[in-house]
Write an enzyme that holds these catalytic residues in place. Structure first.
Site, PDB file in Angstrom:
ATOM      1  N   ASN A   1       0.811  -1.231   0.000  1.00  0.00           N
ATOM      2  CA  ASN A   1       0.000   0.000   0.000  1.00  0.00           C
ATOM      3  C   ASN A   1       0.839   1.273   0.000  1.00  0.00           C
ATOM      4  OD1 ASN A   1      -2.389  -1.630   0.221  1.00  0.00           O
ATOM      5  ND2 ASN A   1      -1.929  -1.854   2.413  1.00  0.00           N
ATOM      6  N   ARG A   2       2.073   1.170  -0.473  1.00  0.00           N
ATOM      7  CA  ARG A   2       2.985   2.317  -0.552  1.00  0.00           C
ATOM      8  C   ARG A   2       3.375   2.882   0.808  1.00  0.00           C
ATOM      9  NH1 ARG A   2       3.100   0.194  -4.773  1.00  0.00           N
ATOM     10  NH2 ARG A   2       3.145   1.144  -6.838  1.00  0.00           N
TER      11      ARG A   2
END
Length: 211
Positions: A189-190
């Site tokens: 999810n970065r």
């Protein structure tokens, strides 16, 4: 081609301050060893960024040839574009990227020439053809054609008849003394992990940055 839809998630590993070594050189050694043990292609390649005479940063890939408590060593032509830039401004950055491990390391520091003995030893450890190429190439200068380079290479090789060429005085090593490290581990999810070391006198401070 739509580039904005190209993406992948990162889920291979995590990085915490607790897991990070107190010494960034030691921690870098761990990550480099993991890359080498997996036989990753060009594991020792790094992007070297300098600031040129025109004030613009320039990056290129060079090969790390040694590292230790004093810093990181690479070799090049001192009269090249990067050599001239370092002579004017020794502040540089190094960037390692191991895609297969979803990891990056960024290092900033100052570069200085290695002692001549180090340059001499490494130059003559290279394959003969690589020595000849370094001796005949006026790196970063304009040449009339590829044939011109090939002819100069063939002429020197024939003249040497199997002997090593003399190391050019303008060819040798640089040692980058690190002042800051950033270790980056890709996460889902970065929400990537970023652990930074900064030199404080003789010690290193450690902190986490937001992705």
């Amino acid at each position: 081609m739509k580039l904005d839809s190209i993406r992948r998630d990162y889920k291979k590993a995590a990085l915490t301050k607790k897991e990070a070594a107190s010494d960034p050189i030691h921690f870098f050694s761990q990550w480099m060893n993991e890359a080498l043990e997996l036989d990753l292609p060009d594991a020792t390649s790094m992007a070297l960024t300098t600031v040129g005479e025109d004030g613009f940063p320039q990056s290129r890939i060079v090969l790390l040839k040694d590292f230790g408590n004093d810093g990181f060593t690479f070799f090049t032509n001192y009269q090249s574009e990067k050599g001239r830039a370092i002579a004017q401004n020794p502040k540089v950055s190094l960037h390692f990227y191991w895609a297969e491990l979803e990891r990056q390391v960024r290092i900033t520091g100052t570069a200085e020439k290695t002692v001549e003995e180090t340059s001499e030893q490494y130059f003559h450890s290279r394959p003969l053809d690589s020595q000849i190429a370094a001796a005949v190439s006026a790196q970063s200068t304009e040449v009339p054609s590829r044939d011109y380079l090939e002819e100069k290479f063939a002429e020197m090789k024939s003249h040497l008849n199997g002997a090593d060429p003399k190391r050019p005085e303008h060819w040798g090593g640089y040692l980058v003394h690190p002042l800051k490290f950033e270790f980056w581990q890709g996460r889902a999810n970065r929400l990537h992990d970023r652990i930074v070391y900064e030199k404080q006198a003789e010690n290193w401070s450690i902190k986490r940055l937001a992705p």
